[in-house]
Design a protein around this motif. Structure first.
Motif, PDB file in Angstrom:
ATOM      1  N   GLU A   1      -6.818  -1.714   7.660  1.00  0.00           N
ATOM      2  CA  GLU A   1      -7.776  -1.683   8.762  1.00  0.00           C
ATOM      3  C   GLU A   1      -7.749  -2.987   9.551  1.00  0.00           C
ATOM      4  OE1 GLU A   1     -11.173   1.420   7.068  1.00  0.00           O
ATOM      5  OE2 GLU A   1     -11.442  -0.750   6.746  1.00  0.00           O
ATOM      6  N   GLY A   2      -7.549  -4.107   8.850  1.00  0.00           N
ATOM      7  CA  GLY A   2      -7.529  -5.396   9.516  1.00  0.00           C
ATOM      8  C   GLY A   2      -6.339  -5.564  10.438  1.00  0.00           C
ATOM      9  N   LEU A   3      -5.191  -5.003  10.058  1.00  0.00           N
ATOM     10  CA  LEU A   3      -3.988  -5.121  10.886  1.00  0.00           C
ATOM     11  C   LEU A   3      -3.898  -4.044  11.962  1.00  0.00           C
ATOM     12  CD1 LEU A   3      -1.225  -6.020   8.236  1.00  0.00           C
ATOM     13  CD2 LEU A   3      -2.269  -7.534   9.926  1.00  0.00           C
ATOM     14  N   SER A   4      -4.733  -3.041  11.862  1.00  0.00           N
ATOM     15  CA  SER A   4      -4.657  -1.924  12.813  1.00  0.00           C
ATOM     16  C   SER A   4      -4.926  -2.350  14.249  1.00  0.00           C
ATOM     17  CB  SER A   4      -5.644  -0.815  12.410  1.00  0.00           C
ATOM     18  OG  SER A   4      -5.220  -0.163  11.234  1.00  0.00           O
ATOM     19  N   SER A   5      -5.666  -3.423  14.448  1.00  0.00           N
ATOM     20  CA  SER A   5      -5.956  -3.875  15.815  1.00  0.00           C
ATOM     21  C   SER A   5      -4.705  -4.351  16.535  1.00  0.00           C
ATOM     22  CB  SER A   5      -6.997  -5.002  15.789  1.00  0.00           C
ATOM     23  OG  SER A   5      -6.506  -6.135  15.091  1.00  0.00           O
ATOM     24  N   ALA A   6      -3.645  -4.690  15.780  1.00  0.00           N
ATOM     25  CA  ALA A   6      -2.383  -5.109  16.391  1.00  0.00           C
ATOM     26  C   ALA A   6      -1.469  -3.920  16.668  1.00  0.00           C
ATOM     27  CB  ALA A   6      -1.673  -6.108  15.489  1.00  0.00           C
ATOM     28  N   ASN A   7      -1.938  -2.716  16.345  1.00  0.00           N
ATOM     29  CA  ASN A   7      -1.229  -1.465  16.641  1.00  0.00           C
ATOM     30  C   ASN A   7       0.177  -1.373  16.035  1.00  0.00           C
ATOM     31  OD1 ASN A   7      -3.348  -0.361  18.295  1.00  0.00           O
ATOM     32  ND2 ASN A   7      -2.716  -1.813  19.899  1.00  0.00           N
ATOM     33  N   PRO A   8       0.324  -1.618  14.732  1.00  0.00           N
ATOM     34  CA  PRO A   8       1.641  -1.380  14.125  1.00  0.00           C
ATOM     35  C   PRO A   8       1.976   0.103  14.217  1.00  0.00           C
ATOM     36  CG  PRO A   8      -0.025  -1.631  12.429  1.00  0.00           C
ATOM     37  CD  PRO A   8      -0.694  -1.987  13.739  1.00  0.00           C
ATOM     38  N   ASP A   9       3.263   0.420  14.192  1.00  0.00           N
ATOM     39  CA  ASP A   9       3.691   1.814  14.299  1.00  0.00           C
ATOM     40  C   ASP A   9       3.585   2.544  12.971  1.00  0.00           C
ATOM     41  OD1 ASP A   9       4.867   2.040  17.166  1.00  0.00           O
ATOM     42  OD2 ASP A   9       5.687   0.163  16.366  1.00  0.00           O
ATOM     43  N   GLY A  10       3.318   1.809  11.915  1.00  0.00           N
ATOM     44  CA  GLY A  10       3.163   2.415  10.605  1.00  0.00           C
ATOM     45  C   GLY A  10       2.884   1.343   9.574  1.00  0.00           C
ATOM     46  N   PHE A  11       2.583   1.781   8.365  1.00  0.00           N
ATOM     47  CA  PHE A  11       2.357   0.865   7.250  1.00  0.00           C
ATOM     48  C   PHE A  11       3.291   1.223   6.103  1.00  0.00           C
ATOM     49  CE2 PHE A  11      -1.701   0.533   9.475  1.00  0.00           C
ATOM     50  CZ  PHE A  11      -1.916  -0.842   9.446  1.00  0.00           C
ATOM     51  N   GLU A  12       3.791   0.196   5.422  1.00  0.00           N
ATOM     52  CA  GLU A  12       4.569   0.389   4.211  1.00  0.00           C
ATOM     53  C   GLU A  12       3.775  -0.228   3.074  1.00  0.00           C
ATOM     54  OE1 GLU A  12       9.062  -0.025   3.926  1.00  0.00           O
ATOM     55  OE2 GLU A  12       8.442  -1.800   2.776  1.00  0.00           O
ATOM     56  N   LEU A  13       3.382   0.575   2.101  1.00  0.00           N
ATOM     57  CA  LEU A  13       2.570   0.103   0.987  1.00  0.00           C
ATOM     58  C   LEU A  13       3.477  -0.470  -0.096  1.00  0.00           C
ATOM     59  CD1 LEU A  13       0.006   3.052   0.645  1.00  0.00           C
ATOM     60  CD2 LEU A  13       0.076   1.170   2.308  1.00  0.00           C
ATOM     61  N   ASN A  14       3.344  -1.772  -0.342  1.00  0.00           N
ATOM     62  CA  ASN A  14       4.141  -2.429  -1.366  1.00  0.00           C
ATOM     63  C   ASN A  14       3.448  -2.261  -2.712  1.00  0.00           C
ATOM     64  OD1 ASN A  14       5.515  -4.113  -3.098  1.00  0.00           O
ATOM     65  ND2 ASN A  14       5.613  -5.850  -1.711  1.00  0.00           N
ATOM     66  N   VAL A  15       3.868  -1.235  -3.430  1.00  0.00           N
ATOM     67  CA  VAL A  15       3.380  -1.030  -4.797  1.00  0.00           C
ATOM     68  C   VAL A  15       4.567  -1.174  -5.745  1.00  0.00           C
ATOM     69  CG1 VAL A  15       1.422   0.428  -4.175  1.00  0.00           C
ATOM     70  CG2 VAL A  15       3.661   1.482  -4.538  1.00  0.00           C
ATOM     71  N   SER A  16       5.444  -2.124  -5.420  1.00  0.00           N
ATOM     72  CA  SER A  16       6.713  -2.184  -6.151  1.00  0.00           C
ATOM     73  C   SER A  16       7.274  -3.575  -6.388  1.00  0.00           C
ATOM     74  CB  SER A  16       7.766  -1.352  -5.395  1.00  0.00           C
ATOM     75  OG  SER A  16       7.791  -1.673  -4.012  1.00  0.00           O
ATOM     76  N   CYS A  17       6.663  -4.635  -5.866  1.00  0.00           N
ATOM     77  CA  CYS A  17       7.163  -5.981  -6.124  1.00  0.00           C
ATOM     78  C   CYS A  17       7.157  -6.231  -7.636  1.00  0.00           C
ATOM     79  CB  CYS A  17       6.301  -7.028  -5.417  1.00  0.00           C
ATOM     80  SG  CYS A  17       6.776  -8.728  -5.781  1.00  0.00           S
ATOM     81  N   PRO A  18       8.288  -6.640  -8.224  1.00  0.00           N
ATOM     82  CA  PRO A  18       8.361  -6.723  -9.686  1.00  0.00           C
ATOM     83  C   PRO A  18       7.898  -8.031 -10.310  1.00  0.00           C
ATOM     84  CG  PRO A  18      10.500  -7.206  -8.779  1.00  0.00           C
ATOM     85  CD  PRO A  18       9.603  -6.880  -7.591  1.00  0.00           C
ATOM     86  N   HIS A  19       7.497  -9.008  -9.487  1.00  0.00           N
ATOM     87  CA  HIS A  19       7.248 -10.329 -10.061  1.00  0.00           C
ATOM     88  C   HIS A  19       5.935 -10.972  -9.613  1.00  0.00           C
ATOM     89  CE1 HIS A  19       8.633 -11.629  -6.129  1.00  0.00           C
ATOM     90  NE2 HIS A  19       9.768 -10.996  -6.339  1.00  0.00           N
ATOM     91  N   ALA A  20       4.989 -10.187  -9.113  1.00  0.00           N
ATOM     92  CA  ALA A  20       3.684 -10.725  -8.712  1.00  0.00           C
ATOM     93  C   ALA A  20       2.616 -10.080  -9.594  1.00  0.00           C
ATOM     94  CB  ALA A  20       3.413 -10.444  -7.243  1.00  0.00           C
ATOM     95  N   GLU A  21       2.139 -10.814 -10.565  1.00  0.00           N
ATOM     96  CA  GLU A  21       1.205 -10.262 -11.550  1.00  0.00           C
ATOM     97  C   GLU A  21      -0.074  -9.763 -10.878  1.00  0.00           C
ATOM     98  OE1 GLU A  21      -1.008 -11.537 -15.726  1.00  0.00           O
ATOM     99  OE2 GLU A  21       0.417 -12.896 -14.763  1.00  0.00           O
ATOM    100  N   GLY A  22      -0.447  -8.534 -11.195  1.00  0.00           N
ATOM    101  CA  GLY A  22      -1.651  -7.944 -10.622  1.00  0.00           C
ATOM    102  C   GLY A  22      -1.413  -7.193  -9.335  1.00  0.00           C
ATOM    103  N   TYR A  23      -0.195  -7.278  -8.821  1.00  0.00           N
ATOM    104  CA  TYR A  23       0.144  -6.620  -7.561  1.00  0.00           C
ATOM    105  C   TYR A  23       1.423  -5.798  -7.751  1.00  0.00           C
ATOM    106  CZ  TYR A  23      -2.972 -10.249  -5.666  1.00  0.00           C
ATOM    107  OH  TYR A  23      -4.038 -11.068  -5.407  1.00  0.00           O
ATOM    108  N   GLY A  24       1.868  -5.182  -6.666  1.00  0.00           N
ATOM    109  CA  GLY A  24       3.176  -4.536  -6.659  1.00  0.00           C
ATOM    110  C   GLY A  24       3.382  -3.530  -7.757  1.00  0.00           C
ATOM    111  N   ALA A  25       4.435  -3.768  -8.576  1.00  0.00           N
ATOM    112  CA  ALA A  25       4.817  -2.811  -9.607  1.00  0.00           C
ATOM    113  C   ALA A  25       3.744  -2.625 -10.665  1.00  0.00           C
ATOM    114  CB  ALA A  25       6.129  -3.235 -10.257  1.00  0.00           C
ATOM    115  N   THR A  26       2.849  -3.592 -10.805  1.00  0.00           N
ATOM    116  CA  THR A  26       1.727  -3.415 -11.737  1.00  0.00           C
ATOM    117  C   THR A  26       0.918  -2.187 -11.349  1.00  0.00           C
ATOM    118  OG1 THR A  26       1.595  -5.822 -12.025  1.00  0.00           O
ATOM    119  CG2 THR A  26      -0.318  -4.529 -12.718  1.00  0.00           C
ATOM    120  N   ILE A  27       0.800  -1.969 -10.048  1.00  0.00           N
ATOM    121  CA  ILE A  27       0.114  -0.793  -9.521  1.00  0.00           C
ATOM    122  C   ILE A  27       1.068   0.392  -9.450  1.00  0.00           C
ATOM    123  CG2 ILE A  27      -0.962   0.168  -7.430  1.00  0.00           C
ATOM    124  CD1 ILE A  27      -2.047  -2.690  -6.895  1.00  0.00           C
TER     125      ILE A  27
END
Length: 302
Positions: A111-137
């Motif tokens: 929602e915060g980035l939507s004001s800049a009108n990106p053409d889409g979003f890519e959800l990063n649920v796959s970074c393998p080395h950031a604890e609590g983020y990415g692949a953890t989810i």
């Protein structure tokens, strides 16, 4: 046409800049477009500023790269200007890659980035080395479905979900993204790996382990794309070790509707034009009228 099914602009060029490569500033993203990228994906942006892991964060191997950046970013509020810059200066699709530690965080960033009108979003649920983020989810199909559904409800542009190969069954996670309303899945993010300095006995990366990218993971990516295409009803975008038009054609034949290029950018910015023109020449030489004719072709050979 290929990207037309996903975003609409530039359907003749299915070669996209992958997230994490030259995607931190509006000027660098614009530079990728000027060098032939048919679309660009930003660096993954989160809800709060993040420094990332300590150096060294990247090491080049004989067949790729190991990196453990740790998702450094300025936060979505400080990235808005960069996103606005690339939107003003380019006509190709601009996809905002986002991450967070929970459902509410993903929605907040989207929602915060939507004001800049990106053409889409890519959800990063796959970074393998950031604890609590990415692949953890991204290893939890219920979380992936819930986050995808919530972001899709919060925005009115396409939502892609970038999948991790570091799971038992990537198709299960892909189906969860599809159930959540994703417009496409992106496969794959980096593969967990590690390198040790034999002179000291210490791991080379500051985070000890990281994600392997580059040509070494291409066969893994091809297999993941192949399996996802066979099981999903939404498009699959292939990424992982693509550095030539031959690599891209292989990925499309496995089932990719478009491809993303990351590590190969380090060798030459001409890679986008080289791949897109190579695909076009291949189609012409083999009397295909459109790239759609070879998407998933390997499945038709069964």
């Amino acid at each position: 046409m290929v990207t037309e099914k996903i975003l609409t602009p530039e359907p003749e060029n299915p070669v996209i800049l992958a997230s994490g490569i030259m995607g931190t500033t509006g000027s660098s993203l614009t530079r990728m477009v000027d060098n032939g990228a048919g679309a660009v994906v930003t660096k993954s942006i989160g809800p709060v500023p993040k420094k990332g892991h300590p150096n060294p964060t990247m090491v080049e191997l004989e067949n790729g790269f190991l990196n453990a950046m740790g998702l450094p970013n300025p936060s979505y509020s400080d990235f808005l200007q960069e996103l606005e810059t690339v939107k003003v200066n380019t006509s190709v699709p601009v996809i905002a890659s986002i991450f967070a530690g929970d459902l509410e965080g993903f929605v907040e960033v989207a929602e915060g980035l939507s004001s800049a009108n990106p053409d889409g979003f890519e959800l990063n649920v796959s970074c393998p080395h950031a604890e609590g983020y990415g692949a953890t989810i991204g290893c939890d199909s219920c979380l992936v479905e819930g986050i995808t559904s919530s972001v899709c409800d919060a925005v009115d542009v396409p939502v892609w979900v970038k999948l991790t190969p570091n799971v038992t069954d990537i198709v299960e996670i892909g189906k969860a993204a599809q159930r959540g309303g994703a417009d496409a899945v992106v496969a794959i993010n980096t593969v967990r790996g590690m390198s040790i300095d034999i002179n000291t006995g210490y791991p080379i990366l500051g985070n000890r382990y990281g994600g392997l990218s580059g040509q070494a993971i291409r066969p893994i990516a091809v297999k993941c794309v192949y399996d996802l295409y066979a099981s999903l009803e939404i498009p699959v975008i292939g990424v992982g070790g693509i550095s030539s038009w031959q690599d891209a054609v292989e990925m499309v034949m496995a089932g990719a509707s478009a491809v993303q290029v990351g590590s190969a950018v380090s060798q030459s910015l001409e890679v986008f034009n080289s791949i897109s023109s190579g695909i076009e020449n291949y189609l012409y030489s083999n009397e295909y009228s459109d790239i759609d004719e070879i998407i998933g072709l390997a499945h038709k050979m069964d």
